[in-house]
Design an enzyme around this catalytic site. Structure first.
Site, PDB file in Angstrom:
ATOM      1  N   PHE A  80      -0.869  16.699   4.089  1.00  0.00           N
ATOM      2  CA  PHE A  80      -1.189  16.136   2.781  1.00  0.00           C
ATOM      3  C   PHE A  80       0.091  15.997   1.983  1.00  0.00           C
ATOM      4  O   PHE A  80       0.781  16.980   1.726  1.00  0.00           O
ATOM      5  CB  PHE A  80      -2.198  17.019   2.033  1.00  0.00           C
ATOM      6  N   ASP A 120      -3.759   5.279   6.383  1.00  0.00           N
ATOM      7  CA  ASP A 120      -4.265   6.492   7.015  1.00  0.00           C
ATOM      8  C   ASP A 120      -5.327   6.070   8.029  1.00  0.00           C
ATOM      9  O   ASP A 120      -5.002   5.615   9.114  1.00  0.00           O
ATOM     10  CB  ASP A 120      -4.824   7.411   5.922  1.00  0.00           C
ATOM     11  N   ARG A 158       2.113  12.448  -8.915  1.00  0.00           N
ATOM     12  CA  ARG A 158       2.543  11.077  -8.623  1.00  0.00           C
ATOM     13  C   ARG A 158       3.978  10.832  -9.084  1.00  0.00           C
ATOM     14  O   ARG A 158       4.699  10.046  -8.497  1.00  0.00           O
ATOM     15  CB  ARG A 158       1.643  10.063  -9.335  1.00  0.00           C
ATOM     16  N   GLU A 201       0.841  -1.195   0.000  1.00  0.00           N
ATOM     17  CA  GLU A 201       0.000   0.000   0.000  1.00  0.00           C
ATOM     18  C   GLU A 201       0.877   1.246   0.000  1.00  0.00           C
ATOM     19  O   GLU A 201       2.008   1.212   0.493  1.00  0.00           O
ATOM     20  CB  GLU A 201      -0.896  -0.053   1.253  1.00  0.00           C
ATOM     21  N   ASP A 202       0.351   2.343  -0.530  1.00  0.00           N
ATOM     22  CA  ASP A 202       1.099   3.602  -0.516  1.00  0.00           C
ATOM     23  C   ASP A 202       1.072   4.247   0.862  1.00  0.00           C
ATOM     24  O   ASP A 202       2.091   4.673   1.376  1.00  0.00           O
ATOM     25  CB  ASP A 202       0.604   4.579  -1.582  1.00  0.00           C
TER      26      ASP A 202
END
Length: 175
Positions: A152, A103, A165, A99-100
């Site tokens: 963010f 959260d 990205r 996973e990136d």
């Protein structure tokens, strides 16, 4: 399109990221030695991390891809949607989800529940970034690239409205 440098602050350089990814590849290889895990890339955000990580795993693996979303037009809808499911047969196989960012944990929790229906031998999580202070469900990553605070972030696969990205580094957007 030109980017204003003052819109973001670099948090992790490309060199820092690559050093950690290489180390994670070695740890994962050692942990799964003698096995052939199915490694699932969570699209789209984890694709950069996944591609680099796989290069540093020195055991046989099977790769697959999945895509889930609770976002529409840049905001969360609250409803999880499986956009693309895996095609690999995972019954009695060890599974590693890449996973990136973890959260709230809601997406991974939902996906793990779906995977458990396919009866894998084990499920572990490898995440590029972990934001533990934002967790809403009880989920813990087994392999973590970096712990980061709230904010963010963009780059290295993570986006803002499908942009940024491609940055080889991780940056925080400055408001």
């Amino acid at each position: 399109m030109e980017r204003a440098k003052d819109n973001y602050k670099i948090l992790l350089t490309e060199k820092q990221i690559q050093k950690r990814v290489k180390r994670l590849g070695k740890i994962i290889s050692d942990d799964y030695r003698g096995k052939e895990p199915v490694i699932i890339c969570m699209l789209k955000g984890a694709v950069y991390f996944f591609a680099d990580l796989i290069k540093h795993i020195d055991i046989p693996v099977m790769i697959d891809f999945a895509r889930l979303s609770s976002y529409r037009n840049g905001t969360t809808s609250g409803k999880m949607e499986l956009i693309a499911d895996i095609t690999a047969e995972i019954e009695n196989r060890d599974v590693l989800i890449v996973e990136d960012i973890v959260d709230s944990g809601k997406t991974l929790s939902y996906f793990i529940d779906l995977l458990k229906e396919k009866k894998p031998a084990s499920i572990k999580i490898c995440t590029f970034l972990d934001k533990k202070e934002r967790r809403e469900v009880d989920i813990t990553a087994d392999y973590i690239g970096f712990d980061i605070p709230c904010g963010f972030v963009i780059g290295y696969g993570l986006d803002y409205a499908e942009r940024y990205r491609e940055f080889p580094f991780l940056a925080e957007i400055i408001q």
